[in-house]
Design a protein around this motif. Structure first.
Motif, mmCIF file in Angstrom:
data_model
loop_
_atom_site.group_PDB
_atom_site.id
_atom_site.type_symbol
_atom_site.label_atom_id
_atom_site.label_comp_id
_atom_site.label_asym_id
_atom_site.label_seq_id
_atom_site.Cartn_x
_atom_site.Cartn_y
_atom_site.Cartn_z
ATOM 1 N N LEU A 40 55.961 -14.569 -9.191
ATOM 2 C CA LEU A 40 54.139 -13.540 -9.476
ATOM 3 C C LEU A 40 54.945 -11.851 -8.894
ATOM 4 C CD1 LEU A 40 51.410 -13.140 -9.603
ATOM 5 C CD2 LEU A 40 51.268 -14.253 -7.718
ATOM 6 N N LYS A 41 56.013 -12.187 -8.052
ATOM 7 C CA LYS A 41 56.067 -10.931 -7.167
ATOM 8 C C LYS A 41 56.660 -10.546 -7.877
ATOM 9 C CE LYS A 41 56.396 -13.821 -2.533
ATOM 10 N NZ LYS A 41 56.835 -13.826 -1.535
ATOM 11 N N ILE A 42 57.900 -10.305 -8.894
ATOM 12 C CA ILE A 42 58.355 -9.575 -9.316
ATOM 13 C C ILE A 42 58.445 -8.833 -10.004
ATOM 14 C CG2 ILE A 42 60.298 -9.448 -11.640
ATOM 15 C CD1 ILE A 42 61.874 -12.308 -9.868
ATOM 16 N N ASP A 43 56.676 -9.882 -11.365
ATOM 17 C CA ASP A 43 55.836 -8.868 -12.471
ATOM 18 C C ASP A 43 54.998 -8.311 -10.982
ATOM 19 O OD1 ASP A 43 54.599 -9.213 -14.647
ATOM 20 O OD2 ASP A 43 53.071 -9.277 -13.458
ATOM 21 N N GLU A 44 55.093 -8.275 -10.241
ATOM 22 C CA GLU A 44 53.657 -7.320 -8.817
ATOM 23 C C GLU A 44 54.785 -6.127 -8.734
ATOM 24 O OE1 GLU A 44 52.623 -9.141 -6.053
ATOM 25 O OE2 GLU A 44 50.729 -9.836 -6.903
ATOM 26 N N VAL A 45 56.236 -6.449 -8.978
ATOM 27 C CA VAL A 45 57.041 -4.831 -8.287
ATOM 28 C C VAL A 45 57.248 -4.171 -10.189
ATOM 29 C CG1 VAL A 45 59.515 -4.901 -7.521
ATOM 30 C CG2 VAL A 45 58.198 -6.457 -6.595
ATOM 31 N N VAL A 46 57.446 -5.157 -10.509
ATOM 32 C CA VAL A 46 57.162 -4.284 -12.143
ATOM 33 C C VAL A 46 55.811 -3.872 -12.468
ATOM 34 C CG1 VAL A 46 57.717 -4.707 -14.515
ATOM 35 C CG2 VAL A 46 59.291 -6.359 -13.432
ATOM 36 N N ASP A 47 54.989 -3.680 -12.451
ATOM 37 C CA ASP A 47 53.823 -3.788 -12.567
ATOM 38 C C ASP A 47 53.548 -2.619 -11.446
ATOM 39 O OD1 ASP A 47 53.063 -4.583 -14.029
ATOM 40 O OD2 ASP A 47 51.581 -6.647 -13.078
ATOM 41 N N ASN A 48 54.372 -2.418 -10.325
ATOM 42 C CA ASN A 48 54.220 -1.142 -9.649
ATOM 43 C C ASN A 48 55.067 -0.230 -9.787
ATOM 44 O OD1 ASN A 48 52.759 -2.294 -7.561
ATOM 45 N ND2 ASN A 48 53.949 -3.329 -6.630
#
Length: 277
Positions: free
Chosen positions: A111-119
C-alpha cells in the motif's frame, strides 16, 4: 506424492504447501499410535525431525501460510480450522493471528509503494496543467483528499477478502492466478500481493533428484567413475553404515579407484594381445 506436487513447474505450488504439511503431520500422529513397534519407531523419528522445523514458532516461515490464505478456496478459515485440530486453543489462536499479521504487513508494505506511485503521478499531472487557468492548490488538495479516501477503503481489502465466502474447496480446476486477475479491480492492492506470493515455487529440486544419492557419490572429483564402481560404492556405504566396526571409508574408496585404474590398464593390454592373436 507430496514431493511430486511440490516439484511442479507449470502450475502454482505455494498454495498447496499448507495442505500437504497438515497431511504429513496428521499421518505422523496416527502412525505414532500404531500397534506395530517398527512403524512407531520410524514415526517417532520422523516426528522429531518434523518438530525440529515446524514445531517451534520461531522456525516457521509464515509466508507459506499466507500463500494458502490467498487461495480463495480456503482463506484464513481453513488455516484456523486446521490449527484448531492440531493444537490447543491458545496456540492455534496465536498461530492464526501470526498468519494474519504477516498478511497485513505485506499488504501495508504494498500500500505504501502504491501511495508513492500515486504521489509521483500527481506531481506529473500538476506540472502538465500549469498553463491551464485552474486553481492548482485546489486540485492538489482534492487529490490528497482522494488518496485519503482510497487509503481508508483500501485498508479494508484484507478484511473484506477474509470475511467474504470461500470458493468451492473441492474445485481442483480453479485457476488461482486467473481468479486474482479477474478480481484485481475489487482488491487493488491485495491482488498485487497475491500475484507475487503465489508465484514463489515451493521447491526448485526435481522430484527424481529428491531421493537420489547420486549427487553425494558422483561429485566433481569422481564424475568419471564407471556405473559398476558407483554401484559398489553405494552398496559398501550402506553396509558400512550399519556395521559395528569403525572403517575408514575414504581409504576404501581410494583403494577402489586404484583397483579400477589397474583393471582398466591391464584389461586394455589384454584386449590388445587378444586382437594380435
Amino acid at each position: 506424492m507430496v514431493t511430486l506436487r511440490f516439484s511442479g513447474s507449470l502450475h502454482v505450488t505455494s498454495n498447496s504447501f499448507f495442505n500437504e504439511l497438515i497431511y504429513m503431520h496428521t499421518n505422523l500422529l496416527q502412525l505414532c499410535k500404531n500397534k506395530d513397534s517398527i512403524l512407531i519407531g520410524m514415526a517417532m523419528k520422523m516426528m522429531l525431525k518434523f518438530e525440529k522445523y515446524w514445531g517451534c514458532e520461531g522456525n516457521q516461515n509464515f509466508l507459506l501460510y499466507v500463500a494458502n490464505v490467498l487461495d480463495p478456496r480456503f482463506k484464513l478459515k481453513y488455516v484456523k480450522f486446521c490449527f484448531g485440530d492440531l493444537y490447543d486453543y491458545d496456540k492455534a489462536q496465536l498461530l492464526t493471528n501470526k498468519v494474519k499479521d504477516t498478511l497485513m504487513s505485506l499488504y501495508e508494505f504494498y500500500l505504501k509503494i502504491d501511495e508513492v506511485v500515486d504521489n509521483n503521478r500527481h506531481k506529473q499531472d500538476v506540472n502538465a496543467i500549469d498553463d491551464v487557468e485552474v486553481d492548482v492548490n485546489t486540485l492538489a488538495r482534492f487529490k490528497r483528499h482522494l488518496l485519503e479516501v482510497d487509503s481508508v477503503e483500501n485498508k479494508n481489502e484484507v478484511e473484506r477478502y477474509l470475511i467474504e465466502g470461500c470458493e468451492d474447496p473441492n474445485d481442483d480446476k480453479l485457476d488461482i492466478l486467473g481468479w486474482w486477475k479477474s478480481n484485481a479491480l475489487k482488491y487493488k492492492i491485495l491482488s498485487k500481493v497475491a500475484q507475487h506470493v503465489l508465484a514463489i515455487p515451493i521447491s526448485t529440486v526435481a522430484s527424481e533428484s529428491a531421493f537420489s544419492t547420486g549427487g553425494r557419490v558422483l561429485d566433481q572429483f569422481r564424475s568419471s567413475l564407471s556405473p559398476a564402481t558407483v554401484q559398489a560404492l553405494i552398496c559398501c556405504q550402506n553396509w558400512l553404515h550399519h556395521g559395528s566396526i569403525p572403517t575408514d571409508i575414504r581409504s576404501l574408496i581410494n583403494d577402489l579407484e586404484t583397483y579400477e585404474n589397474l583393471e582398466s590398464e591391464f584389461g586394455g593390454k589384454l584386449h590388445l594381445v587378444t586382437d594380435d592373436n
